[in-house]
Enzyme design. Sequence first.
Site, mmCIF file in Angstrom:
data_model
loop_
_atom_site.group_PDB
_atom_site.id
_atom_site.type_symbol
_atom_site.label_atom_id
_atom_site.label_comp_id
_atom_site.label_asym_id
_atom_site.label_seq_id
_atom_site.Cartn_x
_atom_site.Cartn_y
_atom_site.Cartn_z
ATOM 1 N N LYS A 196 0.862 -1.184 0.000
ATOM 2 C CA LYS A 196 0.000 0.000 0.000
ATOM 3 C C LYS A 196 0.897 1.233 0.000
ATOM 4 C CE LYS A 196 -3.425 2.417 2.775
ATOM 5 N NZ LYS A 196 -4.354 2.318 3.901
ATOM 6 N N LYS A 249 -2.258 -1.491 -3.891
ATOM 7 C CA LYS A 249 -3.136 -0.326 -3.813
ATOM 8 C C LYS A 249 -2.314 0.946 -3.933
ATOM 9 C CE LYS A 249 -5.922 1.948 -0.407
ATOM 10 N NZ LYS A 249 -6.215 2.067 0.974
ATOM 11 N N TYR A 314 -15.378 1.209 -6.206
ATOM 12 C CA TYR A 314 -16.626 1.944 -5.977
ATOM 13 C C TYR A 314 -17.535 1.882 -7.205
ATOM 14 C CZ TYR A 314 -13.675 3.576 -2.212
ATOM 15 O OH TYR A 314 -12.842 3.600 -1.125
#
Length: 326
Positions: A196, A249, A314
């Site tokens: 990340k 990510k 999303y």
Amino acid sequence: MTAFPQLRLRRLRRTESLRALVRESHVAISDLVYPLFIEEGNGIKQEITSMPDVFRFSPDQLPSQVEEIARLKIPAVLLFGIPEHKDEVGSAAYHPKGVIQQAIQAIKKSTPELLVVTDVCLCEYTSHGHCGIVANGDVDNDQTLPLLARMALSHVEAGADIVAPSDMMDGRVKAIREALDEKGFQHIPILSYAAKYASAFYGPFREATKSAPQFGDRRSYQMDPPNVREALREIEQDIAEGADIVMVKPTLAYLDVIRRVRDTFNHPLAAYNVSGEYAMVKAAAQQGWLDERQIVLEILTAIKRAGADIILTYHAKDVARWLQTT
Ligand code: PBG
């Protein structure tokens, strides 16, 4: 060897059926995880300004939401909590009646088949907005580990199916695995946000969860964007500690990282198409500058082509509607 004019690569592009026959990468609804923001309280349904069509819901609003998600055949949701009270040690994160613990119970009651993944990180629960305990002006790795383990355990006790640590402390996968195993939760997988990066693409998320750090930034624990060999070390370490699924990510500026991880490891690989990546697409689409459907499918297909198995996005509900065959 055949060459032009015998060889013509355009032959297999002539019709949609031909193109479909030779297509190398596919996005399936069964690959998708839909993130949900849950705010403590009642009757809350609040759109996030920088993330059009994404809302903060209170736990009582969840049944209709998750029923829709399950109807769309999206297999899993990822939960983020916004507690009423924040403190130095993020107590609301591991309270048995905390906002996420309530949300898990509400979801499991209305849609038991929907997989519930929970984000395990203290930043939404701490008054200073950092992902761990702050000691002497620094985020203290080792003091944070027992709290993360406690948070993961309380999610699982409330009914979570998978826990997903996103804090980037060293040793947290091991700490969580040990805490779960000790209480008889050997069967619960850990999805680790293993690589990340300290990314500006998380901007809208921090508005959504009111979790921007109150001083400094996250660069002493999240990864430095220029590094890819280091990502492989992070992944190797998390696998050694017991991660079942590893994640990279963000995605768009990191497709090379996804590819390197896919080529190096055999673990299931997830990729998080983060809030800033979503916001850019939505903003341009609202202006009529991009075709939203085509852009989103192109982006998600590229993430699959780079080597991801699972995509957290999303856009999941829209994509599920577009890909629905029946
Ligand atoms: C919590 C966390 C963040 C995101 C997922 N988990 C924010 C951060 O690290 O600052 C970002 C998700 C997104 O931007 O969509 N640590």
